[in-house]
Design a protein around this motif. Sequence first.
Motif, short mmCIF file in Angstrom:
data_model
loop_
_atom_site.label_atom_id
_atom_site.label_comp_id
_atom_site.label_asym_id
_atom_site.label_seq_id
_atom_site.Cartn_x
_atom_site.Cartn_y
_atom_site.Cartn_z
N LYS A 77 87.12 50.92 71.07
CA LYS A 77 86.01 51.90 70.63
C LYS A 77 84.60 51.03 71.11
CE LYS A 77 87.80 52.64 66.00
NZ LYS A 77 87.41 52.52 64.35
N ASP A 78 83.62 51.80 71.35
CA ASP A 78 82.38 51.50 72.03
C ASP A 78 81.23 52.32 71.27
OD1 ASP A 78 80.54 50.05 73.40
OD2 ASP A 78 81.42 50.83 75.36
N SER A 79 80.16 51.95 71.66
CA SER A 79 78.96 52.57 71.06
C SER A 79 77.59 52.33 71.72
CB SER A 79 78.71 52.46 69.48
OG SER A 79 78.53 51.02 69.10
N LEU A 80 76.63 53.19 71.77
CA LEU A 80 75.52 53.14 72.51
C LEU A 80 74.29 53.84 71.76
CD1 LEU A 80 73.93 52.22 75.01
CD2 LEU A 80 74.88 54.34 76.15
N ARG A 81 73.05 53.42 71.59
CA ARG A 81 72.14 54.12 71.05
C ARG A 81 70.91 54.56 72.01
NH1 ARG A 81 67.24 54.31 68.58
NH2 ARG A 81 67.11 55.45 66.47
N TYR A 82 70.57 55.42 72.30
CA TYR A 82 69.48 55.61 73.25
C TYR A 82 68.22 55.72 72.68
CZ TYR A 82 72.82 57.50 76.75
OH TYR A 82 73.80 57.59 77.44
N PRO A 83 67.12 55.36 73.33
CA PRO A 83 65.80 55.14 72.82
C PRO A 83 65.19 56.25 72.43
CG PRO A 83 66.09 54.38 75.21
CD PRO A 83 67.12 54.58 74.52
N ASN A 84 65.36 57.36 73.24
CA ASN A 84 64.57 58.66 73.18
C ASN A 84 65.77 59.52 73.71
OD1 ASN A 84 63.78 58.75 76.32
ND2 ASN A 84 63.00 57.21 75.82
N ALA A 85 65.45 60.99 73.85
CA ALA A 85 66.25 61.91 74.36
C ALA A 85 65.50 63.17 74.52
CB ALA A 85 67.42 62.14 73.26
N PHE A 86 66.11 64.21 74.97
CA PHE A 86 65.59 65.62 74.89
C PHE A 86 66.26 65.93 73.78
CE2 PHE A 86 65.01 69.70 77.49
CZ PHE A 86 65.37 70.54 76.51
N LEU A 87 65.65 66.33 72.84
CA LEU A 87 66.08 66.75 71.52
C LEU A 87 65.82 68.47 71.36
CD1 LEU A 87 64.61 63.94 69.25
CD2 LEU A 87 66.84 64.40 69.53
N ALA B 257 70.09 65.85 72.90
CA ALA B 257 70.72 65.45 71.83
C ALA B 257 70.42 66.55 70.83
CB ALA B 257 70.20 64.21 71.31
N VAL B 258 71.29 66.79 69.75
CA VAL B 258 70.89 67.81 68.78
C VAL B 258 70.38 67.18 67.90
CG1 VAL B 258 72.06 69.35 67.34
CG2 VAL B 258 72.98 69.22 69.56
N ALA B 259 69.04 67.57 67.54
CA ALA B 259 68.21 66.76 66.40
C ALA B 259 68.86 66.88 65.00
CB ALA B 259 66.83 67.46 66.47
N THR B 260 69.52 67.89 64.67
CA THR B 260 69.82 68.17 63.25
C THR B 260 71.21 67.24 62.94
OG1 THR B 260 71.43 70.05 63.88
CG2 THR B 260 69.04 70.66 63.21
N LEU B 261 71.58 66.40 63.77
CA LEU B 261 72.68 65.50 63.48
C LEU B 261 72.51 64.46 62.64
CD1 LEU B 261 74.86 65.59 66.88
CD2 LEU B 261 75.27 66.88 64.72
N PRO B 262 72.95 63.66 61.90
CA PRO B 262 72.55 62.68 61.11
C PRO B 262 71.85 61.55 61.98
CG PRO B 262 74.84 63.31 60.17
CD PRO B 262 74.23 64.13 61.52
N ARG B 263 72.70 61.19 63.03
CA ARG B 263 72.16 60.16 64.07
C ARG B 263 72.34 61.00 65.44
NH1 ARG B 263 75.40 57.67 60.25
NH2 ARG B 263 77.35 58.11 61.48
N PRO B 264 71.16 61.35 65.81
CA PRO B 264 71.24 62.20 66.97
C PRO B 264 71.11 61.31 68.27
CG PRO B 264 69.11 62.44 66.00
CD PRO B 264 69.96 61.69 65.22
N LEU B 265 70.69 60.23 68.23
CA LEU B 265 70.38 59.30 69.31
C LEU B 265 71.46 58.05 69.52
CD1 LEU B 265 66.76 58.53 69.15
CD2 LEU B 265 67.78 60.40 70.39
N SER B 266 72.54 58.28 68.54
CA SER B 266 73.51 57.32 68.61
C SER B 266 74.89 58.15 69.39
CB SER B 266 73.80 56.82 67.32
OG SER B 266 72.64 55.98 66.74
#
Length: 317
Positions: free
Chosen positions: A216-226, A197-206
């Motif tokens: 429509k569908d959505s998902l939120r990751y608990p962590n990422a390679f930022l 994920a790109v850390a500078t985005l408003p919601r990088p993990l979503s």
Amino acid sequence: MADLRDVNLNRLAVFVAVVEAGSLTAAAERLGLAKTMVSKHMQRLEAEVGASLLVRTTRRLNVTEAGRTFYDASCLALRAAEDGLSAIAGEVGPLRGTLRVNAPIDFGLQFVAPALVELRRVHPELEVDLQCVDQLVDLVGEGVDVAIRLGRLADSNYRAVKIGEFVKWMVASPAALGAGAAKPAELAMLADRPYVAVATLPRPLSVALEHRDGRKDSLRYPNAFLTNTATAARAATLAGGGIALLTDFSIADDVAAGRLVRLLDGWATAPANIHAIFPATRFPSRKVRALIDAVKVQWLAALALRSGKAKRSSSRA
């Protein structure tokens, strides 16, 4: 307090050149003047404004706090003069002066840099300063003539011209998917995969996606390679670091070449706009208009090329 009538405004250009070049000698070479003449201009300018602007030692030249403030103001004054001259120069003739452009790294590398090269071919007297960063900058404060913005524009006093639209795709490298692995059909099937994920985005993990049929569908990751740039996120994804949500224009060639696999057929983010923005208080100079037109040409050419590749791939299938 210094009176504007006491200041020789021609010295502003010399002062800006000295600060940007970093020394009197380098500024003299840039301006085609003798070093002694540049030094004399600086001494007289300091006397006119009533403040020390530069501190000169045997080894280096430093800008004082007052000098830094005066440098910023001088840049704005010179740029306003350039824009005014451009505005009254008509629609013909070569472009001159400096064009300062800001763009996101991936879009800047792919579209803005080639557009500026083409402008320079047609207008060799035009000087270019391209700044590619993924963080937003203050156009007026940084002295930027025109900037490219991706996505929703924040409320501001900037004027905007639309360049085009983009979406984002979920992608992964073949290595990250695994040999012979079936492509996931639903977003939930990607929940346990490593995510880039790109850390500078408003919601990088979503992740929020739309299907072409309206679902429509959505998902939120608990962590990422930022990482702080989309370019680095693409590089990490190509290296097998995980799945990622990346702009279609930056990865279309990777998908076509098989370096990346597009996941979740029919799913993408909602379309978002690409804008060129510039200060509303400034003339929409010929330089700014020319840059916008040149970027549009690069963008439309890329769309046409992508469409042609898609048609050829479809016919082979």
